[in-house]
Design an enzyme around this catalytic site. Structure first.
Site, PDB file in Angstrom:
ATOM      1  N   PHE A  25      -5.016  -6.170  19.354  1.00  0.00           N
ATOM      2  CA  PHE A  25      -6.806  -6.631  19.623  1.00  0.00           C
ATOM      3  C   PHE A  25      -6.977  -6.187  18.845  1.00  0.00           C
ATOM      4  CE2 PHE A  25      -9.552  -6.376  23.357  1.00  0.00           C
ATOM      5  CZ  PHE A  25      -9.277  -6.821  24.494  1.00  0.00           C
ATOM      6  N   ALA A  59      -3.030  -1.873  22.533  1.00  0.00           N
ATOM      7  CA  ALA A  59      -2.425  -0.422  22.782  1.00  0.00           C
ATOM      8  C   ALA A  59      -1.852  -0.187  24.456  1.00  0.00           C
ATOM      9  CB  ALA A  59      -3.863  -0.016  22.920  1.00  0.00           C
ATOM     10  N   PHE A  60      -2.134  -0.979  25.089  1.00  0.00           N
ATOM     11  CA  PHE A  60      -0.902  -0.506  26.362  1.00  0.00           C
ATOM     12  C   PHE A  60       0.206  -1.297  26.237  1.00  0.00           C
ATOM     13  CE2 PHE A  60       0.400  -1.818  29.982  1.00  0.00           C
ATOM     14  CZ  PHE A  60       0.475  -0.890  30.991  1.00  0.00           C
ATOM     15  N   ALA A  83      -7.174   0.015  18.431  1.00  0.00           N
ATOM     16  CA  ALA A  83      -8.622   0.399  19.046  1.00  0.00           C
ATOM     17  C   ALA A  83      -9.065  -0.188  20.355  1.00  0.00           C
ATOM     18  CB  ALA A  83      -9.254  -0.501  17.934  1.00  0.00           C
ATOM     19  N   VAL A  84      -9.485   0.646  20.862  1.00  0.00           N
ATOM     20  CA  VAL A  84      -9.689   0.886  22.125  1.00  0.00           C
ATOM     21  C   VAL A  84     -11.492   0.887  22.238  1.00  0.00           C
ATOM     22  CG1 VAL A  84      -9.364   1.008  24.801  1.00  0.00           C
ATOM     23  CG2 VAL A  84      -7.556   0.910  23.445  1.00  0.00           C
ATOM     24  N   THR A  89     -15.773  -2.632  31.711  1.00  0.00           N
ATOM     25  CA  THR A  89     -14.686  -2.380  33.791  1.00  0.00           C
ATOM     26  C   THR A  89     -14.680  -1.142  32.823  1.00  0.00           C
ATOM     27  OG1 THR A  89     -12.914  -3.127  32.537  1.00  0.00           O
ATOM     28  CG2 THR A  89     -14.845  -4.381  33.007  1.00  0.00           C
ATOM     29  N   HIS A  91     -11.200  -1.352  32.352  1.00  0.00           N
ATOM     30  CA  HIS A  91      -9.725  -0.698  31.763  1.00  0.00           C
ATOM     31  C   HIS A  91      -9.599  -0.359  31.101  1.00  0.00           C
ATOM     32  CE1 HIS A  91      -6.732  -4.322  30.965  1.00  0.00           C
ATOM     33  NE2 HIS A  91      -7.415  -4.465  30.297  1.00  0.00           N
ATOM     34  N   PHE A 116      -1.313   9.123  16.026  1.00  0.00           N
ATOM     35  CA  PHE A 116      -1.822   9.174  16.857  1.00  0.00           C
ATOM     36  C   PHE A 116      -3.425   8.641  16.080  1.00  0.00           C
ATOM     37  CE2 PHE A 116      -4.352   8.505  20.403  1.00  0.00           C
ATOM     38  CZ  PHE A 116      -3.693   7.642  21.205  1.00  0.00           C
ATOM     39  N   ARG A 130     -14.919   4.499  12.243  1.00  0.00           N
ATOM     40  CA  ARG A 130     -14.208   5.988  12.023  1.00  0.00           C
ATOM     41  C   ARG A 130     -12.503   4.646  11.518  1.00  0.00           C
ATOM     42  NH1 ARG A 130     -14.372   7.828  18.047  1.00  0.00           N
ATOM     43  NH2 ARG A 130     -16.902   8.213  18.183  1.00  0.00           N
TER      44      ARG A 130
HETATM   45  N1  INI Z   1      -6.266  -3.914  23.790  1.00  0.00           N
HETATM   46  C1  INI Z   1      -6.702  -2.635  22.914  1.00  0.00           C
HETATM   47  O1  INI Z   1      -6.017  -3.097  21.874  1.00  0.00           O
HETATM   48  N2  INI Z   1      -7.799  -2.698  22.820  1.00  0.00           N
HETATM   49  C2  INI Z   1      -9.133  -2.600  23.816  1.00  0.00           C
HETATM   50  O2  INI Z   1     -10.468  -2.514  23.593  1.00  0.00           O
HETATM   51  C3  INI Z   1      -8.182  -3.174  25.108  1.00  0.00           C
HETATM   52  N3  INI Z   1      -9.487  -3.735  26.025  1.00  0.00           N
HETATM   53  O3  INI Z   1     -10.556  -3.366  26.060  1.00  0.00           O
HETATM   54  O4  INI Z   1      -8.853  -4.213  27.276  1.00  0.00           O
HETATM   55  C4  INI Z   1      -7.289  -3.684  24.995  1.00  0.00           C
HETATM   56  N4  INI Z   1      -6.256  -4.529  26.327  1.00  0.00           N
HETATM   57  C5  INI Z   1      -4.834  -5.215  26.235  1.00  0.00           C
HETATM   58  C6  INI Z   1      -3.687  -4.529  26.424  1.00  0.00           C
HETATM   59  O5  INI Z   1      -3.983  -3.506  25.317  1.00  0.00           O
HETATM   60  C7  INI Z   1      -2.580  -5.004  26.606  1.00  0.00           C
HETATM   61  O6  INI Z   1      -2.374  -6.261  25.342  1.00  0.00           O
HETATM   62  C8  INI Z   1      -2.763  -6.163  27.981  1.00  0.00           C
HETATM   63  O7  INI Z   1      -3.041  -5.743  29.250  1.00  0.00           O
HETATM   64  C9  INI Z   1      -1.480  -6.950  27.716  1.00  0.00           C
HETATM   65  O8  INI Z   1      -0.634  -5.882  28.580  1.00  0.00           O
END
Ligand code: INI
Length: 158
Positions: A25, A59-60, A83-84, A89, A91, A116, A130
């Site tokens: 992502f 990232a999740f 990178a988030v 939202t 989220h 990290f 960054r």
């Molecule tokens: N994952 C990221 O790494 N960065 C983000 O900015 C992001 N946003 O914005 O939603 C993001 N979402 C996906 C998440 O990490 C999972 O891959 C997904 O929910 C499936 O488990």
């Protein structure tokens, strides 16, 4: 300067096995973090053969994989890169929060240092700054922090 006995880890990466876990992502930003992390490790003595890159969707999804790798005993350290970027939202808060907390837990429970390097930014511009822009490269910083922690743990055990 204090004369206290001071314990700290050095930044020598020779012979260390490191897994770099990188999110797909926002890969435009994350690839720069990956380049920075590899460059930092190699410049501190790591061999590219001792580095492995593991890709995850986002990232999740990182904590599960970081924990699995940490428990595998195949790595001295792990560097987590992603990178988030804040959208409209909530989220963002869930993704960034779970990622950070899960990675911290994985390190604490396994005893394997995890650098990290997951950016949490309001805008894409901030993320670019960054990831090798005017605010440095947080991938390189995370790699060096992991390296220092490995060497600090070794010193504490010696
Ligand atoms: N994952 C990221 O790494 N960065 C983000 O900015 C992001 N946003 O914005 O939603 C993001 N979402 C996906 C998440 O990490 C999972 O891959 C997904 O929910 C499936 O488990």
């Amino acid at each position: 300067m204090s004369s206290l006995k001071t314990l700290e880890g050095d930044l020598i990466a020779r012979d260390l096995r490191v897994a770099i876990v990188a999110a797909r992502f926002n890969d435009f930003v994350v690839e720069r973090l990956v380049t920075g992390a590899i460059d930092a490790l190699v410049r501190h003595g790591a061999s590219e053969k001792s580095l492995e890159l593991v890709r995850v969707p986002g990232a999740f999804d990182m904590p599960l994989i970081v924990k699995r790798l940490a428990l595998s005993k195949r790595y001295d350290a792990i560097v987590a890169l992603g990178a988030v970027i804040k959208g409209e939202t909530a989220h963002f808060d869930f993704v960034a929060g779970e990622c950070a907390a899960g990675i911290a837990r994985a390190a604490q429970e396994s005893g394997v240092p995890v650098g990290f390097g997951v950016l949490t930014c309001d805008t894409l511009d901030q993320a670019i700054d960054r990831a090798g822009g005017k605010a440095g490269n947080k991938g390189a910083e995370a790699a060096l922090a992991a390296l220092e922690m490995v060497n600090l743990l070794k010193r504490l055990d010696a």
